[in-house]
Design a protein around this motif. Structure first.
Motif, short mmCIF file in Angstrom:
data_model
loop_
_atom_site.label_atom_id
_atom_site.label_comp_id
_atom_site.label_asym_id
_atom_site.label_seq_id
_atom_site.Cartn_x
_atom_site.Cartn_y
_atom_site.Cartn_z
N ALA A 167 0.83 -1.20 0.00
CA ALA A 167 0.00 0.00 0.00
C ALA A 167 0.87 1.26 0.00
N ARG A 168 1.94 1.23 0.78
CA ARG A 168 2.85 2.38 0.84
C ARG A 168 3.55 2.59 -0.49
N LEU A 169 3.97 1.50 -1.13
CA LEU A 169 4.66 1.59 -2.42
C LEU A 169 3.75 2.09 -3.53
N SER A 170 2.47 1.77 -3.45
CA SER A 170 1.54 2.10 -4.53
C SER A 170 0.77 3.39 -4.32
N ALA A 171 0.88 3.98 -3.14
CA ALA A 171 0.08 5.17 -2.83
C ALA A 171 0.37 6.33 -3.78
N GLU A 175 6.36 9.53 -5.94
CA GLU A 175 7.09 9.90 -4.73
C GLU A 175 8.46 9.23 -4.68
N SER A 176 9.46 9.97 -4.28
CA SER A 176 10.79 9.40 -4.07
C SER A 176 10.79 8.75 -2.69
N LEU A 177 10.72 7.44 -2.66
CA LEU A 177 10.54 6.70 -1.41
C LEU A 177 11.80 5.90 -1.09
N SER A 178 12.29 6.03 0.11
CA SER A 178 13.48 5.29 0.53
C SER A 178 13.09 3.98 1.19
N LEU A 179 14.01 3.04 1.22
CA LEU A 179 13.76 1.77 1.89
C LEU A 179 13.58 1.99 3.39
N THR A 180 14.30 2.95 3.94
CA THR A 180 14.17 3.27 5.36
C THR A 180 12.75 3.72 5.69
N ALA A 181 12.20 4.60 4.85
CA ALA A 181 10.83 5.08 5.07
C ALA A 181 9.83 3.94 4.93
N LEU A 182 10.06 3.05 3.98
CA LEU A 182 9.17 1.90 3.79
C LEU A 182 9.22 1.00 5.02
N ALA A 183 10.42 0.75 5.52
CA ALA A 183 10.58 -0.13 6.68
C ALA A 183 9.95 0.46 7.93
N GLU A 184 10.04 1.77 8.08
CA GLU A 184 9.45 2.43 9.25
C GLU A 184 7.94 2.24 9.29
N ALA A 185 7.32 2.10 8.13
CA ALA A 185 5.86 1.93 8.07
C ALA A 185 5.41 0.60 8.67
N VAL A 186 6.34 -0.36 8.76
CA VAL A 186 5.98 -1.68 9.31
C VAL A 186 6.84 -2.03 10.53
N ASP A 187 7.55 -1.02 11.05
CA ASP A 187 8.32 -1.19 12.27
C ASP A 187 9.38 -2.29 12.14
N LEU A 188 10.11 -2.27 11.03
CA LEU A 188 11.20 -3.21 10.81
C LEU A 188 12.45 -2.45 10.37
N SER A 189 13.59 -3.10 10.46
CA SER A 189 14.80 -2.50 9.92
C SER A 189 14.72 -2.59 8.39
N ALA A 233 4.27 10.39 -15.66
CA ALA A 233 3.08 10.30 -14.82
C ALA A 233 3.14 9.11 -13.87
N GLN A 234 3.85 8.06 -14.26
CA GLN A 234 3.94 6.87 -13.43
C GLN A 234 5.19 6.83 -12.56
#
Length: 263
Positions: A167-171, A175-189, A233-234
């Motif tokens: 969901a975070r990846l597809s929102a 968006e320039s999304l980092s792996l750290t930000a993605l991991a923080e969304a699920v409380d993992l390293s 656009a994508q």
């Protein structure tokens, strides 16, 4: 739909949001799918379920030639409903997503009917006949080769985390999304988030996101939008970035895919 011949192309791991029925007309294709290696040779139909990661490469020196259907889930489910409830076609409590237990189907009658439908749809001369033959072909596939899918396992904490990451990846694909930000969304390293996602989906987070970008780009390409506009656009950096990933997944450039016969 796709009509193509590949002599030395190798498809990178990717997925589609539709049922893929690949009718091998000549040669043979080898592909990795659902934890195994499979070979679809001339006269067979390779079936790939929606969302399942797979590859593709030649099995013979010639390569392979095929006609492929990418059938929306709703369409296949609709045919299944009509088979179960021919008078109404209404959804039932057991209206599960059709599942094909055979990865490579060898059924001469089904193959012939699918090829006939593909050719009729490609020419566009008689849409009424073409649609009738397609529905008949998909009905044969369902009656002869589909089965009830095993019940889904209970959703565990890890599965919920994967869905949260999807969901975070597809929102927002731009968006320039980092792996750290993605991991923080699920409380993992970052390390554990990447390993979990790859284990459950078969693709690393960035590769899964790029495949989603490709899938979401297709309607705009079909509608005639320029490949450059679609790329931006994508969330792709530029046209070359878009084209590189598109070719790896679909075997042709975005422009050729849009205007090619059967596309």
């Amino acid at each position: 739909m796709l009509t193509a011949e590949y002599n030395d192309h190798t498809f990178a791991p990717h997925w589609h949001d539709a049922y893929t029925f690949a009718c091998i007309v000549a040669g043979a294709e080898r592909y990795a799918y659902r934890g195994g290696e499979h070979v679809a040779d001339a006269g067979s139909v390779a079936v790939i379920h929606p969302g399942e990661v797979h590859t593709g490469a030649r099995e013979t020196d010639f390569g392979w030639r095929y006609r492929v259907f990418y059938l929306p889930v709703g369409f296949v489910q609709g045919v299944q409903r009509q088979l179960a409830n021919p008078l109404t076609g209404l959804t039932t409590l057991h209206d599960a997503m059709p599942w094909f237990g055979e990865n490579v189907i060898r059924d001469a009658q089904v193959m012939h009917r699918l090829i006939e439908a593909h050719r009729l749809l490609q020419t566009g001369a008689d849409p009424l006949l073409a649609e009738s033959v397609l529905i008949d072909a998909v009905s044969m596939m369902l009656i002869r080769h589909a089965q009830a899918r095993m019940p889904e396992l209970a959703v565990h904490r890890d599965a919920m985390r994967v869905e949260t990451m999807k969901a975070r990846l597809s929102a927002d694909l731009t968006e320039s999304l980092s792996l750290t930000a993605l991991a923080e969304a699920v409380d993992l390293s970052p390390f554990h988030a990447a390993r979990l996602f790859s284990r459950e989906t078969g693709l690393a987070p960035h590769a899964w996101r790029n495949q989603l970008r490709l899938v979401r780009a297709l309607p705009a390409l079909r509608a005639g939008a320029s490949a450059t506009d679609v790329a931006l656009a994508q969330g792709f950096n530029d046209l070359s970035h878009f084209t590189r990933y598109f070719r790896r997944a679909f075997g042709v450039s975005p422009g050729k895919w849009r205007v090619g016969p059967g596309a």
